[in-house]
Design a protein around this motif. Structure first.
Motif, mmCIF file in Angstrom:
data_model
loop_
_atom_site.group_PDB
_atom_site.id
_atom_site.type_symbol
_atom_site.label_atom_id
_atom_site.label_comp_id
_atom_site.label_asym_id
_atom_site.label_seq_id
_atom_site.Cartn_x
_atom_site.Cartn_y
_atom_site.Cartn_z
ATOM 1 N N PRO A 1 0.761 -1.334 0.116
ATOM 2 C CA PRO A 1 -0.002 -0.041 -0.071
ATOM 3 C C PRO A 1 0.807 1.216 -0.018
ATOM 4 C CG PRO A 1 -0.982 -1.566 1.497
ATOM 5 C CD PRO A 1 0.433 -2.057 1.052
ATOM 6 N N ASP A 2 1.985 1.154 0.520
ATOM 7 C CA ASP A 2 3.029 2.314 0.602
ATOM 8 C C ASP A 2 3.696 2.465 -0.945
ATOM 9 O OD1 ASP A 2 5.045 4.096 1.111
ATOM 10 O OD2 ASP A 2 5.706 3.156 2.909
ATOM 11 N N ALA A 3 3.481 3.873 -1.506
ATOM 12 C CA ALA A 3 4.034 3.986 -3.051
ATOM 13 C C ALA A 3 5.314 4.323 -2.546
ATOM 14 C CB ALA A 3 3.172 5.370 -3.557
ATOM 15 N N PHE A 4 5.891 4.469 -1.499
ATOM 16 C CA PHE A 4 7.272 4.555 -1.147
ATOM 17 C C PHE A 4 8.139 3.564 -0.954
ATOM 18 C CE2 PHE A 4 5.503 8.854 -0.423
ATOM 19 C CZ PHE A 4 6.489 9.776 -1.207
ATOM 20 N N HIS A 5 7.502 2.321 -0.324
ATOM 21 C CA HIS A 5 8.158 1.139 0.117
ATOM 22 C C HIS A 5 8.772 0.405 -1.177
ATOM 23 C CE1 HIS A 5 9.101 -2.229 2.629
ATOM 24 N NE2 HIS A 5 8.410 -2.864 1.887
ATOM 25 N N GLU A 6 10.130 0.514 -1.157
ATOM 26 C CA GLU A 6 10.991 -0.767 -2.092
ATOM 27 C C GLU A 6 10.554 -0.011 -3.594
ATOM 28 O OE1 GLU A 6 10.405 -4.574 -0.852
ATOM 29 O OE2 GLU A 6 11.676 -4.218 0.731
ATOM 30 N N THR A 7 10.161 1.168 -3.969
ATOM 31 C CA THR A 7 9.888 1.844 -5.165
ATOM 32 C C THR A 7 10.818 2.849 -5.565
ATOM 33 O OG1 THR A 7 8.425 3.444 -4.563
ATOM 34 C CG2 THR A 7 7.450 1.232 -4.497
ATOM 35 N N SER A 8 10.799 3.370 -6.674
ATOM 36 C CA SER A 8 11.870 4.332 -7.294
ATOM 37 C C SER A 8 11.211 5.837 -6.856
ATOM 38 C CB SER A 8 11.885 4.070 -8.796
ATOM 39 O OG SER A 8 10.736 4.089 -9.460
ATOM 40 N N LEU A 9 9.885 5.828 -6.323
ATOM 41 C CA LEU A 9 9.322 7.119 -6.178
ATOM 42 C C LEU A 9 9.899 8.209 -5.356
ATOM 43 C CD1 LEU A 9 6.921 8.796 -6.542
ATOM 44 C CD2 LEU A 9 5.818 8.034 -4.243
ATOM 45 N N LYS A 10 10.608 7.928 -4.258
ATOM 46 C CA LYS A 10 11.462 8.723 -3.612
ATOM 47 C C LYS A 10 12.677 9.476 -4.481
ATOM 48 C CE LYS A 10 13.499 10.427 0.603
ATOM 49 N NZ LYS A 10 14.146 11.611 -0.083
ATOM 50 N N GLN A 11 13.233 8.329 -5.256
ATOM 51 C CA GLN A 11 14.478 8.934 -5.953
ATOM 52 C C GLN A 11 14.165 9.788 -6.975
ATOM 53 O OE1 GLN A 11 13.639 5.597 -4.976
ATOM 54 N NE2 GLN A 11 15.659 5.272 -3.770
ATOM 55 N N GLU A 12 12.893 9.383 -7.621
ATOM 56 C CA GLU A 12 12.456 10.321 -8.799
ATOM 57 C C GLU A 12 11.966 11.500 -8.153
ATOM 58 O OE1 GLU A 12 12.462 9.753 -12.136
ATOM 59 O OE2 GLU A 12 12.961 7.431 -12.093
ATOM 60 N N LEU A 13 11.356 11.658 -7.249
ATOM 61 C CA LEU A 13 11.145 12.922 -6.732
ATOM 62 C C LEU A 13 12.517 13.740 -6.404
ATOM 63 C CD1 LEU A 13 8.021 11.854 -4.377
ATOM 64 C CD2 LEU A 13 7.954 12.964 -6.656
ATOM 65 N N ASP A 14 13.284 13.373 -5.760
ATOM 66 C CA ASP A 14 14.520 13.872 -5.354
ATOM 67 C C ASP A 14 15.251 14.185 -6.609
ATOM 68 O OD1 ASP A 14 13.930 13.346 -2.731
ATOM 69 O OD2 ASP A 14 15.486 11.620 -2.359
ATOM 70 N N ARG A 15 15.397 13.373 -7.688
ATOM 71 C CA ARG A 15 16.075 13.628 -8.901
ATOM 72 C C ARG A 15 15.346 15.284 -9.317
ATOM 73 N NH1 ARG A 15 15.213 12.877 -14.005
ATOM 74 N NH2 ARG A 15 13.606 11.525 -13.580
ATOM 75 N N GLN A 16 14.036 15.196 -9.441
ATOM 76 C CA GLN A 16 13.450 16.446 -9.777
ATOM 77 C C GLN A 16 13.174 17.611 -8.832
ATOM 78 O OE1 GLN A 16 10.191 16.015 -12.644
ATOM 79 N NE2 GLN A 16 10.406 13.523 -12.808
ATOM 80 N N GLN A 17 13.893 17.215 -7.658
ATOM 81 C CA GLN A 17 13.942 18.418 -6.769
ATOM 82 C C GLN A 17 12.561 18.858 -6.214
ATOM 83 O OE1 GLN A 17 16.317 21.180 -8.207
ATOM 84 N NE2 GLN A 17 18.163 20.401 -7.002
ATOM 85 N N ILE A 18 11.565 17.790 -6.089
ATOM 86 C CA ILE A 18 10.138 17.899 -5.854
ATOM 87 C C ILE A 18 10.050 17.805 -4.253
ATOM 88 C CG2 ILE A 18 7.762 16.845 -6.056
ATOM 89 C CD1 ILE A 18 8.729 16.269 -8.767
#
Length: 177
Positions: free
Chosen positions: A87-104
Motif C-alpha cells: 500500500p505504500d508507494a514509497f516502500h521498495e519503489t523508485s518514487l522517492k528517488q524520482e522525486l528527489d531527482r526532480q527536486q520535488i
C-alpha cells in the motif's frame, strides 16, 4: 518560498472499475482526475502514476488487463510510472528517488484506495518531509463492514489533516515553482 510540485495518481487501474464491484462513484472520480491532470499539464507539473502489482489470479495481476492504468487517465510519454507491491508507494519503489531527482518537495495526492494506498502513501510522504495536499474529492474506496465508502472517505479526509492539507479539486492550484 516556492516549491516544486508533483501530481501523484495512485492505483487508478482497470481492475478497480469492474462492473461487479466498482469503486465508489468511479465515473465521477475519473472526471475529477482528468481535471487535475489537465491542471497539472497546463503548468507543466510532473505527473507520477503509481501502479499496484498483485500476484497471479488477482484483479491487479501484473501484466493483466486489470493491471493497466485506466484509459480515461492514461499516462503520457513524459509521465513517470512507479511500480509498487504494498500500500505504500514509497516502500521498495523508485518514487522517492524520482522525486528527489526532480527536486520535488510538494505532492498532490489522488486516486484509489482511500483507506489503504492513499492513506499509507499520504502518511509516508509526510514522514519523509514532503508538503502533502490530499484532494478530498478525488480519491475513493469501497464499503467495508458497517461503513459506507462515503463514510470512509469523509473519515480519512478528517484524519489525514494531521499529515496533509486537505483541499477540494476546486481549491487545488499548481504553480511552476
Amino acid at each position: 518560498m516556492s516549491s516544486n510540485q508533483a501530481l501523484i495518481i495512485i492505483d487508478v487501474q482497470n481492475g478497480m472499475f469492474v462492473e461487479s464491484d466498482p469503486v465508489f462513484e468511479g465515473d465521477a472520480l475519473l472526471h475529477k482526475l482528468q481535471t487535475l491532470i489537465k491542471k497539472a499539464r497546463l503548468k507543466r507539473i510532473p505527473i507520477f502514476y503509481i501502479q499496484h502489482n498483485e500476484e497471479e489470479g488477482y484483479p491487479l495481476e501484473q501484466g493483466s488487463e486489470g493491471w493497466l492504468i485506466h484509459p480515461a487517465v492514461e499516462p503520457q510519454e513524459q509521465d513517470i510510472l512507479v511500480q509498487k507491491f504494498t500500500p505504500d508507494a514509497f516502500h521498495e519503489t523508485s518514487l522517492k528517488q524520482e522525486l528527489d531527482r526532480q527536486q520535488i518537495d510538494e505532492l498532490v495526492l489522488a486516486g484509489i484506495q482511500t483507506d489503504l494506498c492513499v492513506d499509507t502513501t499520504c502518511r509516508r510522504a509526510a514522514s519523509l518531509g514532503y508538503k502533502v495536499t490530499l484532494v478530498k474529492d478525488a480519491h475513493s474506496t469501497w464499503p467495508s463492514g458497517e461503513l459506507t465508502a462515503e463514510q470512509i472517505i469523509r473519515h480519512h479526509n478528517q484524519v489525514l489533516k494531521w499529515f496533509s492539507i486537505v483541499k477540494s479539486i476546486e481549491e487545488v492550484y499548481f504553480d511552476c515553482g
